[in-house]
Design a protein around this motif. Sequence first.
Motif, mmCIF file in Angstrom:
data_model
loop_
_atom_site.group_PDB
_atom_site.id
_atom_site.type_symbol
_atom_site.label_atom_id
_atom_site.label_comp_id
_atom_site.label_asym_id
_atom_site.label_seq_id
_atom_site.Cartn_x
_atom_site.Cartn_y
_atom_site.Cartn_z
ATOM 1 N N GLY A 181 0.787 -1.230 0.000
ATOM 2 C CA GLY A 181 0.000 0.000 0.000
ATOM 3 C C GLY A 181 0.812 1.268 0.000
ATOM 4 N N ASN A 182 2.121 1.176 0.129
ATOM 5 C CA ASN A 182 2.968 2.370 0.109
ATOM 6 C C ASN A 182 3.284 2.843 -1.305
ATOM 7 N N GLY A 183 3.074 1.983 -2.281
ATOM 8 C CA GLY A 183 3.318 2.349 -3.667
ATOM 9 C C GLY A 183 2.027 2.324 -4.464
ATOM 10 N N PRO A 184 2.101 2.636 -5.750
ATOM 11 C CA PRO A 184 0.885 2.716 -6.563
ATOM 12 C C PRO A 184 0.357 1.350 -6.965
ATOM 13 N N HIS A 185 -0.962 1.280 -7.110
ATOM 14 C CA HIS A 185 -1.583 0.142 -7.772
ATOM 15 C C HIS A 185 -1.329 0.237 -9.266
ATOM 16 N N LEU A 186 -1.529 -0.872 -9.960
ATOM 17 C CA LEU A 186 -1.466 -0.854 -11.419
ATOM 18 C C LEU A 186 -2.634 -0.034 -11.965
ATOM 19 N N THR A 187 -2.339 0.902 -12.861
ATOM 20 C CA THR A 187 -3.370 1.678 -13.549
ATOM 21 C C THR A 187 -3.658 1.026 -14.888
ATOM 22 N N ALA A 188 -4.926 0.697 -15.123
ATOM 23 C CA ALA A 188 -5.313 0.041 -16.374
ATOM 24 C C ALA A 188 -5.234 1.027 -17.530
ATOM 25 N N VAL A 189 -4.605 0.606 -18.615
ATOM 26 C CA VAL A 189 -4.497 1.411 -19.834
ATOM 27 C C VAL A 189 -5.124 0.607 -20.968
ATOM 28 N N PRO A 190 -6.323 0.972 -21.425
ATOM 29 C CA PRO A 190 -7.014 0.176 -22.452
ATOM 30 C C PRO A 190 -6.252 0.062 -23.762
ATOM 31 N N GLU A 191 -5.351 1.016 -24.011
ATOM 32 C CA GLU A 191 -4.601 0.991 -25.271
ATOM 33 C C GLU A 191 -3.469 -0.041 -25.275
ATOM 34 N N LEU A 192 -3.174 -0.620 -24.139
ATOM 35 C CA LEU A 192 -2.193 -1.706 -24.070
ATOM 36 C C LEU A 192 -2.954 -3.009 -24.236
ATOM 37 N N CYS A 193 -2.781 -3.667 -25.384
ATOM 38 C CA CYS A 193 -3.662 -4.756 -25.795
ATOM 39 C C CYS A 193 -2.876 -6.036 -26.052
ATOM 40 N N THR A 194 -3.597 -7.152 -26.016
ATOM 41 C CA THR A 194 -3.013 -8.450 -26.376
ATOM 42 C C THR A 194 -3.771 -9.111 -27.515
ATOM 43 N N GLU A 195 -4.597 -8.352 -28.217
ATOM 44 C CA GLU A 195 -5.257 -8.893 -29.396
ATOM 45 C C GLU A 195 -4.262 -8.995 -30.543
ATOM 46 N N PRO A 196 -4.525 -9.874 -31.509
ATOM 47 C CA PRO A 196 -3.645 -9.971 -32.684
ATOM 48 C C PRO A 196 -3.600 -8.653 -33.440
#
Length: 499
Positions: free
Chosen positions: A226-241
Motif C-alpha cells: 500500500g505504500n506504492g501505486p496500484h497498477l493503472t489500467a491502460v485500455p490501449e495496451l492490448c493483447t489482441e492480434p
Amino acid sequence: TNLLLTYGDIIANPINLLTVVLILSRSQKVIDCHDPFFTVCERSPISVLCVLPDLREIVFVIQSQSNSFHVRQAERRRADLLKQAHSLTELHLLLFYYLTVVLMILYFLCVLSLSHSFGKNSSWIVFLEEETNVKMNKLVQVLTKFDTNKEWFLGKPLHDEESTIIHHYAFAENPSIFKYPDFAAAWAVSAPLVVRLADKVRNEPLKSDFTIDLKHEVALYIWDNGNGPHLTAVPELCTEPEDSPQTQHCATTLSTEPPPCGEPVNKEDIFVAVKTCRKFHSERVPVIKKTWEKDAFSLEYYSDHADPSIPTIDLGVPNTERGHCGKTFAILQRFLSSSVPNTKWLLVVDDDTLISLSRLQVLLSCYNPSEPVCLGERYGYGLSQGGYSYITGGGGMVFSREAVVRLLNSGCKCYSNDAPDDMVLGMCLNALGLPVTHSPLFHQARPEDYARDFLAHQVPISFHKHWNIDPIAVFNKWLKDDLRAEASDGLNKSAKTEL
C-alpha cells in the motif's frame, strides 16, 4: 562512438550467458560502471543502445533470452522500434536493454538501478516482450495523458479468480482485488517511481526465496503493502492480434507473423519419459492413455514396479514421496544408452502432466537440437542472492541431446534420491553456464490457477495436476487438436507469438 566492454568474470561465471555490450551515445556517458549496484548488472546479459542524443524521454526494455532463437526475435523487435523511432521526429527514445528471463528479477532490479542515472532525462521505462508490437505514435499519445511528475505503474491488468499456489495464495479472501500486468501487452513505470524503487532496491533486498510468476511479484514489489501505486489500467495496451479489427485504438498488439522456424519437428525426434509409481498405475496412467499417449512415437513409463500391462520399466530406483531426483537422473542416463531410440529431444513429464505433443513439435522447430537447450516453465530460487533458475518439472522438461550429454559428462548428480530433481538440474545447469529457456506455454499448475485473460492469448502446451478437476475434460478443452491440419496452421499464426 561504439564501446564494447567485456568482463572476464562474465564469461567465467556460469550465471552469465552473454557478453555485456554498451553502445554509448556521441554526447554522454550512459552508465557509471563504478556504481556499487552495478556489480549485479555485470552479471547480466544487457545490451544498451542510445540513439540520437536529443531523444531522452522513453526507455524501452525488451525482455528476451540468451538462446539463439530468442536473440533473433529480440533483434527483430529492436529493428522495428528503431525504424519507427527514426520516422517520428517528436518521439523521445533513449535506449534499449535486453533482459533474459534466466535471472529476470535481478535484471529488473538492475534496470531500476541503472535508470536512477537516467531519471533526470527520462520520463518512462516501457517493458516489452519479443512478440509485443508497438505503434509508437499511439504509445506516445497514451503516455502524454499522465503527469510524469507523479508515480505511475501502467499496464493491462490481470487478476486471479481464486487464490492460487503460483501466487503463494496472496489475497486469499479476495484474490481479484489485486491487479498485475500482462507482460505481453507491455507495461510502463514513470521516472519518479523508478527513482524511488531504485532506492528501495538498494536498501531492501528481495525477500522471497522462490520466483514463480514475475509479473505478479513485480506488482507486489511496486505496491509495497500500500505504500506504492496500484497498477493503472491502460485500455490501449492490448493483447489482441495485430490484424484484429478490435485493435484500432491499441498502442500495443501481439504479432501474428510466425517466426522463421520451419516445419514442426518429427514426432520420431522426441523421446517421452513419464515418471510414475505403482500407486498411480491405475489412477493417473489411464488418463495419459486416453489423452495424449497416442501422439507419442517413442514413450516409456518409469516406475518402482514393472507392470507389463502398461508397460512400466523399473529403473532400480526406489520410489520417494517427493523429489524423484534419482529416477530423473536414471532417465537421463537411459536416454543416452542403446536401450532407447537415438532421438534429438527428451521430454520428461510427471504422470499427472497434461500435454499437447503436436504443439510441442511446433515449438521445438524454433530451437536447434545441436545446442544445449533446456526448455519449459522457468522458476527461480534465491535469485536476489545469486541463486539459479530451473525448469519446473510438472509442466514438462525438454532437453536437447546435447544438453543431456553435457549434464551427465559434468559429473552432476543427486545428493539424494528424493532431492527435487528440477532444482538439482537447475543448479547443475547454472554451474555449467547453460541457459534455462522459458516458455509461457508450459504450465506447472492447472488452468484455474492462471488469469483468464492471460490464457486467452495463448495456445498452451501443457498443464499439471489432477487436483479438483476432470483431467480428461481439461485436456479436451485446452490441449486437444481435433483437426490436425487446422491446428498446425493455427499454431503457426498464433501460438508462436508466445514462444
